[in-house]
Write an enzyme that holds these catalytic residues in place. Structure first.
Site, PDB file in Angstrom:
ATOM      1  N   GLY A 166     -21.401  18.475  11.470  1.00 29.49           N
ATOM      2  CA  GLY A 166     -22.449  18.705  10.829  1.00 29.49           C
ATOM      3  C   GLY A 166     -23.259  19.863  10.551  1.00 29.49           C
ATOM      4  N   PRO A 201     -19.057  19.488  16.606  1.00 27.19           N
ATOM      5  CG  PRO A 201     -20.010  21.650  18.464  1.00 27.19           C
ATOM      6  CD  PRO A 201     -18.669  19.725  18.154  1.00 27.19           C
ATOM      7  N   GLY A 202     -17.987  22.368  14.378  1.00 23.18           N
ATOM      8  CA  GLY A 202     -17.612  23.571  13.793  1.00 23.18           C
ATOM      9  C   GLY A 202     -18.220  24.705  13.401  1.00 23.18           C
ATOM     10  NE  ARG A 203     -20.799  24.845   7.775  1.00 20.03           N
ATOM     11  CZ  ARG A 203     -19.962  24.507   6.625  1.00 20.03           C
ATOM     12  NH1 ARG A 203     -20.047  25.736   6.071  1.00 20.03           N
ATOM     13  NH2 ARG A 203     -19.643  23.474   6.040  1.00 20.03           N
ATOM     14  CE1 TYR A 263     -16.329  22.836   0.171  1.00 27.68           C
ATOM     15  CE2 TYR A 263     -16.594  25.070   1.542  1.00 27.68           C
ATOM     16  CZ  TYR A 263     -15.714  23.780   1.065  1.00 27.68           C
ATOM     17  OH  TYR A 263     -14.954  23.263   1.709  1.00 27.68           O
ATOM     18  CB  CYS A 323      -5.919  36.434 -13.223  1.00 26.88           C
ATOM     19  SG  CYS A 323      -5.052  37.827 -12.847  1.00 26.88           S
ATOM     20  CE1 TYR A 329     -14.261  23.577   8.045  1.00 23.59           C
ATOM     21  CE2 TYR A 329     -16.259  24.336   8.078  1.00 23.59           C
ATOM     22  CZ  TYR A 329     -15.808  23.524   8.680  1.00 23.59           C
ATOM     23  OH  TYR A 329     -15.835  22.407   9.668  1.00 23.59           O
TER      24      TYR A 329
HETATM   25  C1  LIG Z   1     -15.316  18.592   9.305  1.00 23.47           C
HETATM   26  C2  LIG Z   1     -15.508  17.905  10.536  1.00 23.47           C
HETATM   27  C3  LIG Z   1     -16.765  18.451  11.848  1.00 23.47           C
HETATM   28  C4  LIG Z   1     -17.191  19.392  11.820  1.00 23.47           C
HETATM   29  O1  LIG Z   1     -18.017  19.954  10.854  1.00 23.47           O
HETATM   30  P1  LIG Z   1     -18.761  20.999  10.665  1.00 23.47           P
HETATM   31  O2  LIG Z   1     -19.631  21.071   9.723  1.00 23.47           O
HETATM   32  O3  LIG Z   1     -17.639  22.133  11.085  1.00 23.47           O
HETATM   33  O4  LIG Z   1     -19.483  21.309  12.456  1.00 23.47           O
HETATM   34  C5  LIG Z   1     -16.780  17.218  12.700  1.00 23.47           C
HETATM   35  N1  LIG Z   1     -15.905  15.955  12.931  1.00 23.47           N
HETATM   36  C6  LIG Z   1     -14.892  15.963  11.401  1.00 23.47           C
HETATM   37  C7  LIG Z   1     -14.248  14.057  11.732  1.00 23.47           C
HETATM   38  C8  LIG Z   1     -14.378  16.277  11.045  1.00 23.47           C
HETATM   39  O5  LIG Z   1     -13.843  16.146   9.276  1.00 23.47           O
END
Ligand SMILES: *Cc1c(COP(=O)(O)O)cnc(C)c1O
Length: 423
Positions: A250, A285-287, A327, A353, A381
């Site tokens: 997050g 962490p992802g984003r 979003y 479209c 994403y």
């Molecule tokens: C999507 C997700 C993440 C990663 O979220 P980011 O906002 O990209 O860091 C981590 N844990 C879970 C369970 C998720 O669904």
């Protein structure tokens, strides 16, 4: 926008060309075509090392594991890079597990999130020997116990609890409130843990939560961490000691002018919450690891003035990058070359479209037909959410490493589009 382009891992060459790792993005567009995602390996590594260093510096000695959330960007080259840096992975499907394995990732560093795991996905993950299942409901726990029993193994489990913390982000990416579909309600957690501890094919090993995405304030994250650490203490007192605690992912990034989370302060807060407890710290962490390591290049097809509003029509669309439509997300738009065109107040739109097919609202853009625009912060994403809507082949993906751009996913062809169809 904040004109500090370094945040976005791009720069302006003296002749005005936008560059990434010193590579001119107009040259990348010319060589590989548009629309085209471009990622910087140096930026990916810097993001990983930044978080890694923060966690290590905040408290030497505590074991921790950065489990990269694969869904943010699951290109094999990126998974392989993170695997080589020692990352674990947070997956949400059997497909993501297979990607991690195909990229050379270690199953023993994989945690499996998601509220709808099928029995087949559970079996796949058990056979691979993953680190932990993040279980989101009691029926899921029962199913997992059954699947593990049939395979003659025990499933390592963490409960994803819902700490009922308001992450104060967009409702579509907020996941930690009571009325949300994710996780086990905090009040129910003790009972569910007690049941899990009696199940013959379940090993209770951790607790986790994930309250939302694109958070730019640490307060909700540390509040959630406080709650799950307190829960871990209660469980230990009740004879259910945990081996790891995970506050999820997050961590937000700068898309426009957001002050990003101070990773050193966040890491210190997490380590402080754990104090002297003998547990491993996991993060998902992802984003933050990929978002600002990528851009989406697109070519201007038309500049379309109209009475009420002007439009810059480009060859990328919501099927390539859906975040603005889904979003109301903001991506900075820059001309990748030096444009002599007069600035125009406009919406940057794709050819799909749908009125929602807008990549950027109310921007001032200087561009002519044929110019290349870069949509910044497109590494997370972006491609992973792409579709073939309007029979549009998905874009190419290019990774720049050591100053050399290479294709890491070919642009789809028309034959790819119809490959699975029969008349
Ligand atoms: C999507 C997700 C993440 C990663 O979220 P980011 O906002 O990209 O860091 C981590 N844990 C879970 C369970 C998720 O669904």
């Amino acid at each position: 926008m904040s004109r500090d382009l370094a945040v976005f891992n791009v720069a302006r060459a003296p002749d005005g060309a936008l560059t990434m790792e010193g590579v001119r993005l107009i040259d990348v567009a010319r060589e590989f075509g548009t629309p085209c995602y471009v990622y910087s390996q140096a930026a990916l590594m810097a993001a990983f090392h930044g978080l890694d260093r923060a966690l290590r510096t905040a408290r030497a000695g505590r074991p921790y594991l950065i489990c990269y959330a694969v869904k943010a960007n699951s290109n094999l080259s990126i998974l392989s890079l993170f695997a080589s840096l020692g990352a674990g992975f947070d997956i949400v499907s059997g497909g993501e597990l297979r990607r991690v394995l195909a990229a050379g990732g270690d199953a023993r560093k994989v945690v499996f999130s998601g509220l709808g795991k099928t029995a087949d996905e559970m079996a796949l993950a058990l056979e691979a020997g993953i680190k932990c299942f993040n279980v989101e409901s009691e029926p899921e726990l029962e199913r997992l116990n059954g699947v593990a029993g049939r395979l003659g193994v025990r499933a390592p489990v963490s409960l994803r609890v819902n700490p009922d913390v308001d992450a104060k982000t967009h409702p579509y990416i907020s996941t930690g409130l009571k009325n949300n579909k994710f996780g086990v309600a905090f009040e129910r957690a003790r009972d569910v843990y007690a049941r899990a501890a009696t199940m013959p094919h379940i090993d209770v090993i951790g607790v986790d939560c994930h309250i939302g995405s694109q958070l730019t304030d640490t307060a909700p994250l540390t509040e959630a961490m406080g709650k799950i650490v307190a829960l871990a203490d209660e469980l230990a007192a009740a004879g259910i000691p945990l081996h790891h605690v995970c506050p999820g992912g997050g961590i937000g990034i700068t898309y426009r002018d957001e002050a990003p989370i101070d990773l050193a302060a966040y890491a210190s807060a997490l380590q402080a919450a754990l104090g002297e407890r003998d547990v491993e710290l996991l993060l998902e962490p992802g984003r933050v690891l990929v978002g600002n390591a990528g851009v989406l290049l697109t070519r201007v097809e038309y500049v379309k003035p109209s009475t009420a509003k002007n439009f810059t029509v480009v060859d990328a669309a919501m099927n390539d990058l859906i975040r603005p439509s889904l979003y109301q997300a903001h991506h900075e738009v820059l001309n990748a070359g030096e444009s002599s065109a007069a600035p125009l107040d406009c919406d940057v739109v794709g050819p799909v479209c749908e009125s929602a097919d807008v990549l950027a609202y109310n921007r001032r853009v200087s561009a002519r037909e044929g110019d290349i625009l870069a949509l910044l912060s497109a590494g997370a994403y972006g491609f992973v959410m792409a579709s073939n809507y309007n029979s549009r082949p998905r874009a190419a993906e290019v990774l720049i490493s050591a100053g050399v751009p290479r294709v890491v996913r070919k642009r789809e062809s028309f034959d790819d589009l119809i490959a699975h169809e029969r008349v």
